[in-house]
Design a protein around this motif. Structure first.
Motif, PDB file in Angstrom:
ATOM      1  N   PHE A  60       0.827  -1.208   0.000  1.00 31.48           N
ATOM      2  CA  PHE A  60       0.000   0.000   0.000  1.00 31.48           C
ATOM      3  C   PHE A  60       0.860   1.257   0.000  1.00 31.48           C
ATOM      4  N   ALA A  61       1.953   1.239   0.745  1.00 30.52           N
ATOM      5  CA  ALA A  61       2.849   2.396   0.765  1.00 30.52           C
ATOM      6  C   ALA A  61       3.459   2.623  -0.615  1.00 30.52           C
ATOM      7  N   VAL A  62       3.829   1.547  -1.292  1.00 32.45           N
ATOM      8  CA  VAL A  62       4.390   1.664  -2.643  1.00 32.45           C
ATOM      9  C   VAL A  62       3.344   2.222  -3.604  1.00 32.45           C
ATOM     10  N   ALA A  63       2.136   1.675  -3.565  1.00 28.27           N
ATOM     11  CA  ALA A  63       1.070   2.139  -4.456  1.00 28.27           C
ATOM     12  C   ALA A  63       0.706   3.589  -4.173  1.00 28.27           C
ATOM     13  N   ASP A  64       0.670   3.950  -2.901  1.00 27.64           N
ATOM     14  CA  ASP A  64       0.361   5.332  -2.535  1.00 27.64           C
ATOM     15  C   ASP A  64       1.436   6.285  -3.034  1.00 27.64           C
ATOM     16  N   TYR A  65       2.704   5.909  -2.869  1.00 29.84           N
ATOM     17  CA  TYR A  65       3.803   6.750  -3.350  1.00 29.84           C
ATOM     18  C   TYR A  65       3.764   6.864  -4.874  1.00 29.84           C
ATOM     19  N   ALA A  66       3.468   5.767  -5.537  1.00 24.65           N
ATOM     20  CA  ALA A  66       3.348   5.789  -6.997  1.00 24.65           C
ATOM     21  C   ALA A  66       2.218   6.712  -7.438  1.00 24.65           C
TER      22      ALA A  66
END
Length: 119
Positions: A60-66
């Protein structure tokens, strides 16, 4: 087209990368949240193949940053669990475009990525 694969399993990531390369897609692997965030910060990707359950970090952190850094990049979530099998991932991640099983044949995954990365 450029694609980032975020997958903790090194061998699986390489299999997916090879199938994408066969379609003339430039693919980069990241195995942790930190590697994925660094790749997103340093490059532009048309799509991100993201394992929902990372060994080191949060998908989720990766998707949010993306979503923040690459708002046009489409995220294809993969998983070997039944978590979010009800489709609610699309309510939580606005950049999610697909949700598939990790056991999906690599050539099928490559076709899905090719479709969404071209969009």
């Amino acid at each position: 087209m450029k694609v980032l694969i975020v997958e903790s399993n090194f061998d699986l990531c390489q299999i997916w990368r090879r199938h994408l390369t066969r379609l003339d897609i430039t693919a980069r692997c990241a195995h942790t949240q930190a590697e994925a965030v660094a790749a997103i910060r340093d490059g532009a990707f048309d799509a991100i193949v993201l394992d929902l359950v990372l060994t080191d970090g949060s998908a989720f952190a990766v998707a949010d940053y993306a979503s923040y850094r690459l708002p046009e990049a489409r995220v294809i979530f993969v998983t070997n669990t039944t978590f979010f099998s009800d489709g609610s991932i699309f309510n939580h991640m606005p950049n999610a475009c697909a949700f598939i099983e990790s056991q999906t044949p690599p050539e099928d995954l490559a076709a899905i990525v090719e479709h969404y990365a071209a969009t």
